[in-house]
Design a protein around this motif. Structure first.
Motif, PDB file in Angstrom:
ATOM      1  N   CYS A 508     -30.672  65.855 -40.302  1.00  0.00           N
ATOM      2  CA  CYS A 508     -30.483  66.997 -39.394  1.00  0.00           C
ATOM      3  C   CYS A 508     -29.658  68.096 -40.040  1.00  0.00           C
ATOM      4  O   CYS A 508     -29.945  69.290 -39.869  1.00  0.00           O
ATOM      5  CB  CYS A 508     -29.824  66.532 -38.100  1.00  0.00           C
ATOM      6  N   ILE A 509     -28.632  67.706 -40.768  1.00  0.00           N
ATOM      7  CA  ILE A 509     -27.748  68.681 -41.399  1.00  0.00           C
ATOM      8  C   ILE A 509     -28.494  69.476 -42.465  1.00  0.00           C
ATOM      9  O   ILE A 509     -28.386  70.705 -42.549  1.00  0.00           O
ATOM     10  CB  ILE A 509     -26.526  67.978 -42.020  1.00  0.00           C
ATOM     11  N   GLU A 510     -29.308  68.790 -43.274  1.00  0.00           N
ATOM     12  CA  GLU A 510     -30.028  69.498 -44.338  1.00  0.00           C
ATOM     13  C   GLU A 510     -31.101  70.416 -43.771  1.00  0.00           C
ATOM     14  O   GLU A 510     -31.330  71.513 -44.301  1.00  0.00           O
ATOM     15  CB  GLU A 510     -30.640  68.498 -45.313  1.00  0.00           C
ATOM     16  N   VAL A 511     -31.761  69.989 -42.686  1.00  0.00           N
ATOM     17  CA  VAL A 511     -32.740  70.886 -42.056  1.00  0.00           C
ATOM     18  C   VAL A 511     -32.051  72.146 -41.546  1.00  0.00           C
ATOM     19  O   VAL A 511     -32.551  73.261 -41.731  1.00  0.00           O
ATOM     20  CB  VAL A 511     -33.476  70.161 -40.915  1.00  0.00           C
ATOM     21  N   PHE A 512     -30.893  71.992 -40.927  1.00  0.00           N
ATOM     22  CA  PHE A 512     -30.158  73.142 -40.374  1.00  0.00           C
ATOM     23  C   PHE A 512     -29.715  74.099 -41.479  1.00  0.00           C
ATOM     24  O   PHE A 512     -29.936  75.314 -41.390  1.00  0.00           O
ATOM     25  CB  PHE A 512     -28.956  72.632 -39.585  1.00  0.00           C
ATOM     26  N   THR A 513     -29.098  73.588 -42.504  1.00  0.00           N
ATOM     27  CA  THR A 513     -28.597  74.460 -43.567  1.00  0.00           C
ATOM     28  C   THR A 513     -29.742  75.107 -44.351  1.00  0.00           C
ATOM     29  O   THR A 513     -29.638  76.260 -44.773  1.00  0.00           O
ATOM     30  CB  THR A 513     -27.693  73.661 -44.522  1.00  0.00           C
ATOM     31  N   THR A 514     -30.826  74.380 -44.534  1.00  0.00           N
ATOM     32  CA  THR A 514     -31.966  74.961 -45.243  1.00  0.00           C
ATOM     33  C   THR A 514     -32.594  76.078 -44.423  1.00  0.00           C
ATOM     34  O   THR A 514     -32.991  77.124 -44.962  1.00  0.00           O
ATOM     35  CB  THR A 514     -33.012  73.884 -45.556  1.00  0.00           C
ATOM     36  N   ALA A 515     -32.706  75.879 -43.104  1.00  0.00           N
ATOM     37  CA  ALA A 515     -33.261  76.923 -42.235  1.00  0.00           C
ATOM     38  C   ALA A 515     -32.373  78.167 -42.254  1.00  0.00           C
ATOM     39  O   ALA A 515     -32.879  79.299 -42.231  1.00  0.00           O
ATOM     40  CB  ALA A 515     -33.417  76.396 -40.812  1.00  0.00           C
ATOM     41  N   LEU A 516     -31.052  77.987 -42.302  1.00  0.00           N
ATOM     42  CA  LEU A 516     -30.153  79.140 -42.373  1.00  0.00           C
ATOM     43  C   LEU A 516     -30.405  79.960 -43.633  1.00  0.00           C
ATOM     44  O   LEU A 516     -30.291  81.189 -43.620  1.00  0.00           O
ATOM     45  CB  LEU A 516     -28.687  78.681 -42.332  1.00  0.00           C
ATOM     46  N   ASN A 517     -30.742  79.292 -44.715  1.00  0.00           N
ATOM     47  CA  ASN A 517     -31.013  80.007 -45.963  1.00  0.00           C
ATOM     48  C   ASN A 517     -32.271  80.859 -45.889  1.00  0.00           C
ATOM     49  O   ASN A 517     -32.446  81.783 -46.681  1.00  0.00           O
ATOM     50  CB  ASN A 517     -31.140  79.010 -47.121  1.00  0.00           C
ATOM     51  N   TYR A 518     -33.153  80.556 -44.927  1.00  0.00           N
ATOM     52  CA  TYR A 518     -34.368  81.339 -44.760  1.00  0.00           C
ATOM     53  C   TYR A 518     -34.153  82.586 -43.901  1.00  0.00           C
ATOM     54  O   TYR A 518     -35.055  83.410 -43.800  1.00  0.00           O
ATOM     55  CB  TYR A 518     -35.465  80.470 -44.133  1.00  0.00           C
ATOM     56  N   LEU A 519     -32.984  82.700 -43.285  1.00  0.00           N
ATOM     57  CA  LEU A 519     -32.704  83.876 -42.459  1.00  0.00           C
ATOM     58  C   LEU A 519     -32.428  85.082 -43.345  1.00  0.00           C
ATOM     59  O   LEU A 519     -31.872  84.938 -44.451  1.00  0.00           O
ATOM     60  CB  LEU A 519     -31.506  83.620 -41.541  1.00  0.00           C
ATOM     61  N   ASN A 809     -44.481  75.396 -45.553  1.00  0.00           N
ATOM     62  CA  ASN A 809     -44.429  75.302 -47.014  1.00  0.00           C
ATOM     63  C   ASN A 809     -44.120  73.890 -47.516  1.00  0.00           C
ATOM     64  O   ASN A 809     -43.948  73.677 -48.715  1.00  0.00           O
ATOM     65  CB  ASN A 809     -43.419  76.294 -47.582  1.00  0.00           C
ATOM     66  N   GLY A 810     -44.031  72.909 -46.603  1.00  0.00           N
ATOM     67  CA  GLY A 810     -43.826  71.526 -47.004  1.00  0.00           C
ATOM     68  C   GLY A 810     -42.387  71.125 -47.232  1.00  0.00           C
ATOM     69  O   GLY A 810     -42.106  69.958 -47.512  1.00  0.00           O
ATOM     70  N   GLU A 811     -41.453  72.070 -47.087  1.00  0.00           N
ATOM     71  CA  GLU A 811     -40.048  71.748 -47.328  1.00  0.00           C
ATOM     72  C   GLU A 811     -39.520  70.778 -46.274  1.00  0.00           C
ATOM     73  O   GLU A 811     -38.705  69.893 -46.581  1.00  0.00           O
ATOM     74  CB  GLU A 811     -39.229  73.039 -47.319  1.00  0.00           C
ATOM     75  N   LEU A 812     -39.966  70.926 -45.037  1.00  0.00           N
ATOM     76  CA  LEU A 812     -39.508  70.039 -43.971  1.00  0.00           C
ATOM     77  C   LEU A 812     -39.943  68.604 -44.241  1.00  0.00           C
ATOM     78  O   LEU A 812     -39.170  67.658 -44.024  1.00  0.00           O
ATOM     79  CB  LEU A 812     -40.055  70.527 -42.623  1.00  0.00           C
ATOM     80  N   GLN A 813     -41.165  68.415 -44.711  1.00  0.00           N
ATOM     81  CA  GLN A 813     -41.639  67.065 -45.036  1.00  0.00           C
ATOM     82  C   GLN A 813     -40.859  66.478 -46.200  1.00  0.00           C
ATOM     83  O   GLN A 813     -40.557  65.275 -46.214  1.00  0.00           O
ATOM     84  CB  GLN A 813     -43.132  67.114 -45.361  1.00  0.00           C
ATOM     85  N   ARG A 814     -40.515  67.310 -47.175  1.00  0.00           N
ATOM     86  CA  ARG A 814     -39.727  66.824 -48.317  1.00  0.00           C
ATOM     87  C   ARG A 814     -38.360  66.319 -47.856  1.00  0.00           C
ATOM     88  O   ARG A 814     -37.891  65.258 -48.297  1.00  0.00           O
ATOM     89  CB  ARG A 814     -39.550  67.941 -49.343  1.00  0.00           C
ATOM     90  N   ILE A 815     -37.720  67.068 -46.955  1.00  0.00           N
ATOM     91  CA  ILE A 815     -36.410  66.648 -46.451  1.00  0.00           C
ATOM     92  C   ILE A 815     -36.541  65.349 -45.661  1.00  0.00           C
ATOM     93  O   ILE A 815     -35.689  64.456 -45.759  1.00  0.00           O
ATOM     94  CB  ILE A 815     -35.802  67.770 -45.581  1.00  0.00           C
ATOM     95  N   GLN A 816     -37.603  65.243 -44.887  1.00  0.00           N
ATOM     96  CA  GLN A 816     -37.808  64.028 -44.091  1.00  0.00           C
ATOM     97  C   GLN A 816     -38.031  62.819 -44.993  1.00  0.00           C
ATOM     98  O   GLN A 816     -37.476  61.738 -44.749  1.00  0.00           O
ATOM     99  CB  GLN A 816     -38.996  64.217 -43.150  1.00  0.00           C
ATOM    100  N   ASP A 817     -38.828  62.979 -46.035  1.00  0.00           N
ATOM    101  CA  ASP A 817     -39.063  61.868 -46.958  1.00  0.00           C
ATOM    102  C   ASP A 817     -37.778  61.475 -47.679  1.00  0.00           C
ATOM    103  O   ASP A 817     -37.548  60.288 -47.961  1.00  0.00           O
ATOM    104  CB  ASP A 817     -40.143  62.248 -47.975  1.00  0.00           C
TER     105      ASP A 817
END
Length: 866
Positions: A508-519, A809-817
């Motif tokens: 959850c933390i990595e998804v949140f911080t990665t999404a912030l970088n896309y802002l 772009n597949g980044e979410l799946q990479r984080i999940q894996d």
């Protein structure tokens, strides 16, 4: 005799003198104080008052226009039948006290109506006097929505209410999909009421005012600058300016110096800005530079011959202003001109109805003393009714009132400040909203407020960009975002706090911080651990402002969405049932497992059916099917079962009838398929160890009284009790996921549980290290996990967009894996029925075979009978 004649002459003289005196009284309107004074039905002169603020540009224009209107009316006997209007114009100097004093002076004269005042603030005060005098008060510029007919029945607004102007602004905000705005306004009756109307209109469109910035009526530039500095620290970048003209230009000048007119900001000014353009004309380059990209409104006045003629006269009329400067004509001037004509037509109708201009002395009593007396207009109510019923076409177009005393079809032009001037980008009307078509040309069509029908031409925004601003930004000097993070023991893959630090990690933390970088902007933040396990309580703290966001394994549920705004789900999940299972391998009756009981029964029945059918078709001509009755019965039973085992061999019984061969051929196809399916399934059963549990899913739990485990604080507790009707005594909470293992091993007999209900994402991690347990049945109550933000937070929308980009772009799946991919147990299929072959799978096959038998028998008996 002479003496009698003298008396008669004296008496006649006295009567004539009395008659002349009475004529003078009634003709000139003079009576002693306390007696009604009455003019004739068509007096020669009617007195009208006018209160203006003559030091303002609008006041100077209005004075000239009103005087012109009076002259036009007096020069046309057909308007009032020879009666002249006598206008008395006074200056209130923009002071409420002076406005009241000047209005009181009208008590001493027989004034039937008052035009003005300009200011809504002064109108509030004078409207009380108008109520007492029963004198209609007609204002062409007091547009305060709070000047209602309920409180001020004798106040008549002769221009569009500010409520409609605020509705137009709210429609623009909705059109560009902004959710929050900032309001700068003068803190007086007019400013507050206008912003209250704006808040109501925004709320109707699910938008809001996020910050109100009131200014004192006489605020200094330093005070205005301090307010703008506070605005720069807020999130919203949509700023509405509702103030007087001179103060509005100061606001834009200071905003320019503070860098608040750069790209990303949206400035919307009410119609004070368009009034400046109309009256003053070309502005200086410095002023134009300050307001580049601003949106403003102008009251829409349809083009007509009357308007064109009046505007063409303005070059000569403007000389009456008495200054060296040249003023342009603004919409307030047009409405002021029509106001006088409206009053003249209402007076004409008043006289035609037999109305008389009469006044009564109404003393004001205080403590039993008579301090002052007012002239109360006896026909004021009748004149007011005629004003509201008047229907004329003036220079502003159709001029009539609706049942709620508002002008018919109010409309505005939407104007964009570009380059050295302004550009019209559309219209707004109370009839159909935003459009690029003139409002008066669409009144013949049904109104439509669908989003697809709302249109504006492209804008040029502040910063000279044509890209629509986002409408908000994280303030450069804002405090870091306070993010609450719930910690659930045993699920470190999702959220984990590094011991002894303020660092958090996990899926959850990595998804949140990665999404912030896309802002497209920086968002400073700080994580705060939330020790309690009740996620709904954490969501409530976001609503209360304790946290600015919540990040973790927070399920999106209906009761939580009522409190906060969630991003789109970054993972989907549903609740599942986990139970202990045992191996179910070979047994003495394992050969029966490939088919269900019903399949076995139907197959056996068909063996007998085929045998009987073949015997009927063959026994008359085939010696193999003849003999004693006992042998015939044995042949029927033997033939069907024999073909199952010898279908692929050539030593089968020879059939001689065509119909018999047809039925036998169909039966060979059936038994070939059944034989192959049985062999394959039996091999699978004997070679693979299967797991077994008496509980097959959530439906099985509903029919038992077994205890069920769940995670403490989870939403599923209320769902199981309220939606599924499971008694609370059957539910046992656990704090740690690892406690599930011991409770499932112990079972209900030893104080444990028969099953555990939790989210699939948690259970898949749990089962990756506990192969003696398994998921049974299908998911129920599917939901997603998202990040929680306060209601109407624009960050929730931007984060949803960022999560969508991560997914694409597949980044979410990479984080999940990276965090959640674990080795699972080899076989977790616990449902035996899944591996059995059901009758439904072969129903069509049996149906075809049965039809072949029936067909053969029918043909056989037809020929036998012949």
């Amino acid at each position: 005799m002479l003496r009698v004649e003298s008396r008669v002459l004296i008496t006649q003289f006295i009567m004539k003198l009395f008659g002349a005196l009475m004529f003078a009284v009634f003709y000139f309107g003079y009576l002693p104080q306390g007696v009604n004074s009455t003019l004739s039905a068509r007096p020669r002169v009617v007195n009208i008052g006018c209160v203006l603020t003559l030091r303002t540009d609008v006041g100077k224009i209005a004075k000239s226009v009103i005087e012109t209107a009076v002259e036009d009316i007096n020069s046309n006997p057909a308007v009032l039948g020879g009666t002249k209007l006598n206008i008395s114009i006074v200056d209130d100097s923009n002071s409420g006290l002076l406005g009241i004093v000047e209005a009181i002076r009208y008590m001493e004269t027989d004034t039937v109506a008052i035009i003005g005042p300009q200011s809504s603030v002064i109108a509030h005060a004078i409207a009380h006097i108008a109520n007492e005098l029963h004198v209609p008060l007609l204002s062409f510029s007091a547009t305060d929505p709070a000047l209602s007919s309920l409180q001020y029945p004798f106040f008549v607004r002769t221009s569009p209410n500010d409520m409609f102007q605020m509705a137009a602004i709210a429609s623009i905000v909705q059109y560009y999909q902004w959710k929050a705005v900032i309001a700068i306004y003068t803190d007086d009756d007019s400013g507050r009421s206008g912003i209250d109307a704006l808040a109501d209109q925004l709320a109707m469109r699910r938008c809001r005012i996020s910050y109100k910035a009131p200014l004192k009526p006489q605020a200094t530039l330093d005070e205005v600058r301090d307010v703008l500095v506070q605005l720069a620290l807020t999130e919203s970048r949509i700023i509405i300016v509702h103030t007087c003209p001179y103060r509005g230009l100061d606001i834009f000048s200071l905003a320019k110096n503070l860098g608040m007119t750069e790209s990303g900001y949206v400035w919307i000014a009410t119609n004070w800005l368009s009034t400046i353009f109309d009256t003053i004309g070309p502005l200086s380059s410095e002023v134009i530079d300050n307001i580049q990209g601003t949106i403003t409104l102008r009251t829409y006045v349809p083009y007509s011959e009357a308007k064109r003629n009046f505007v063409s006269r303005w070059s000569n009329l403007s000389r009456r202003v008495g200054t060296n400067s040249t003023f342009g004509m603004c919409t307030y001037g047009l409405y002021a001109y029509d106001t006088v004509w409206l009053l003249a037509h209402a007076l004409d109708a008043f006289f035609k109805q037999g109305g008389n201009i009469s006044f009564s002395r109404d003393p004001i009593h205080r403590g039993g003393l008579n301090h002052y007396s007012m002239n109360v207009f006896d026909g004021g109510k009748l004149l007011l009714d005629n004003i509201l019923k008047t229907n004329i076409t003036g220079v502003t177009g159709l001029f009539k009132y609706t049942s709620d005393r508002e002008l018919y079809h109010p409309a505005f032009e939407v104007i964009n400040v570009i380059g050295t001037g302004i550009r019209k980008v559309g219209y707004w009307s109370n009839y159909s909203g935003l459009s690029v078509v003139r409002p008066d040309s669409i009144y013949s069509y049904p109104p439509s407020r669908l989003r697809s029908s709302q249109q504006l031409y492209p804008m040029v925004w502040t910063g000279e960009t044509t890209k629509k601003p986002r409408g908000w930004a994280f303030p450069n000097y804002g405090t870091p975002l306070k993010v609450g993070v719930p910690i659930r023991a045993g699920l470190n893959e999702f959220v984990e706090r590094v011991p002894g630090t303020d660092i958090f990690k996990g899926y959850c933390i990595e998804v949140f911080t990665t999404a912030l970088n896309y802002l497209p902007y920086a968002v400073p933040f700080k994580f705060f651990p939330f020790g309690e396990s009740n996620y709904t309580e954490l969501v409530g703290l976001v609503t209360e402002g304790v946290y600015d966001a919540a990040v973790g394994t927070i399920a999106i549920t209906s009761n939580r969405t009522e409190m906060v705004d969630f991003t789109q789900p970054f993972t989907q999940s549903g609740y599942v049932v986990v139970v202990p299972v045992r191996e179910r391998g070979s047994s003495a009756w394992a050969f029966l497992r490939p088919f269900t009981p019903m399949m076995w029964c139907v197959t056996g029945m068909f063996f007998l059916l085929i045998g009987a059918t073949i015997w009927i078709l063959e026994h008359r001509m085939n010696n193999d099917f003849r003999g004693p009755p006992r042998e015939q019965i044995e042949t029927i039973f033997w033939f069907g079962f024999y073909t199952f085992f010898s279908a692929s061999r050539h030593n089968t019984v020879m059939l001689v009838s065509t119909l018999g061969r047809l039925v036998f051929l169909m039966w060979l196809v059936v038994i070939l398929i059944i034989n192959a399916s049985y062999t394959a399934n039996l091999t699978s059963i004997l070679m693979v160890h299967h797991l077994f549990s008496p509980i097959e899913g959530i439906e099985s739990l509903l029919t038992t009284n077994d205890t069920i485990g769940y995670h403490r604080g989870s939403f599923i507790r209320n769902y199981l009790i309220e939606e599924l009707g499971i008694h609370e005594s059957r539910l046992i909470p656990f704090n740690v996921t690892e406690d599930y293992a011991k409770a499932l091993r112990d079972g209900p007999e030893k104080g444990g549980v028969a099953a555990v209900v939790d989210e699939r994402v948690y259970m898949e991690l749990f089962l990756s290290t506990h192969c003696e347990f398994c998921i049974v049945g299908s998911e129920f109550f599917r939901s997603g996990m998202g990040f929680a933000f306060p209601k109407a937070s624009p960050l929730a929308v931007d984060m949803s967009t960022a999560i969508q980009e991560l997914s694409e772009n597949g980044e979410l799946q990479r984080i999940q894996d990276k965090w959640l991919l674990r080795g699972a147990c080899k076989s977790q299929n616990t449902e035996l029925e899944v591996n059995q072959l059901h009758l439904k799978s072969f129903s069509r096959l049996f149906l075809i075979c049965g039809f072949a038998c029936l067909f053969a028998l029918l043909v056989h008996f037809m020929f036998v009978n012949k």
